[in-house]
Write a protein that holds these residues in place. Structure first.
Motif, short mmCIF file in Angstrom:
data_model
loop_
_atom_site.label_atom_id
_atom_site.label_comp_id
_atom_site.label_asym_id
_atom_site.label_seq_id
_atom_site.Cartn_x
_atom_site.Cartn_y
_atom_site.Cartn_z
N TYR A 22 0.83 -1.20 0.00
CA TYR A 22 0.00 0.00 0.00
C TYR A 22 0.87 1.25 0.00
O TYR A 22 0.58 2.22 -0.71
N ILE A 23 1.93 1.24 0.80
CA ILE A 23 2.83 2.40 0.82
C ILE A 23 3.51 2.57 -0.53
O ILE A 23 3.65 3.69 -1.05
N TRP A 24 3.90 1.45 -1.13
CA TRP A 24 4.61 1.51 -2.40
C TRP A 24 3.69 1.97 -3.55
O TRP A 24 4.09 2.78 -4.39
N LEU A 25 2.46 1.48 -3.58
CA LEU A 25 1.57 1.78 -4.70
C LEU A 25 0.70 3.02 -4.49
O LEU A 25 0.50 3.80 -5.42
N ALA A 26 0.16 3.21 -3.31
CA ALA A 26 -0.83 4.27 -3.12
C ALA A 26 -0.20 5.59 -2.67
O ALA A 26 -0.68 6.66 -3.04
N ARG A 27 0.82 5.54 -1.85
CA ARG A 27 1.46 6.73 -1.31
C ARG A 27 0.46 7.66 -0.63
O ARG A 27 0.45 8.87 -0.83
#
Length: 129
Positions: A22-27
């Protein structure tokens, strides 16, 4: 408790991996924080169950050869009627109203909440075990 520890460790691992993706894709910080808190809560429960298993060993429910009478006896102390939970709720309501209407209501809420929590904690301290 060993099975429960593994179960919640799996839940914690799921939230950790989901949070990383989620951190990697959504920011987006709100979802990342919610997933991180979910990971933390599952990890705490897993740690509690693992430490309980290490300290107390296997329960009768975990053994197939256990007898029913091994778990018999007093379960725990369940208190009768008490007015303190209502007072705690009233104090928390005063705290919330104090955020809107002023500091003086908030301070009264701190007093009511503190005294009622103290009363609820120590209400049965002198009971016979």
């Amino acid at each position: 408790m060993k099975a429960e520890a593994y179960l919640f460790a799996g839940v914690a691992a799921f939230f950790f991996i989901t949070d990383a993706f989620y951190i990697w894709l959504a920011r987006e910080p709100a979802g990342a924080a919610a997933l991180a808190v979910s990971f933390g809560m599952a990890a705490v429960i897993s740690f509690f169950c693992a430490m309980n298993y290490r300290r107390k060993g296997r329960r009768p429910e975990d053994r197939s050869e256990a007898k029913i009478h091994e778990r018999a006896g007093t379960v725990d102390f369940f208190p009768p009627d008490s007015r303190y939970p209502v007072l705690v709720g009233f104090g928390v309501a005063l705290l919330a109203l104090g955020l809107v209407y002023g500091l003086w209501v908030f301070l009264i809420g701190i007093g009511v909440t503190g005294l009622s929590v103290f009363g609820m904690v120590f209400q049965y301290v002198d009971r016979d075990v």
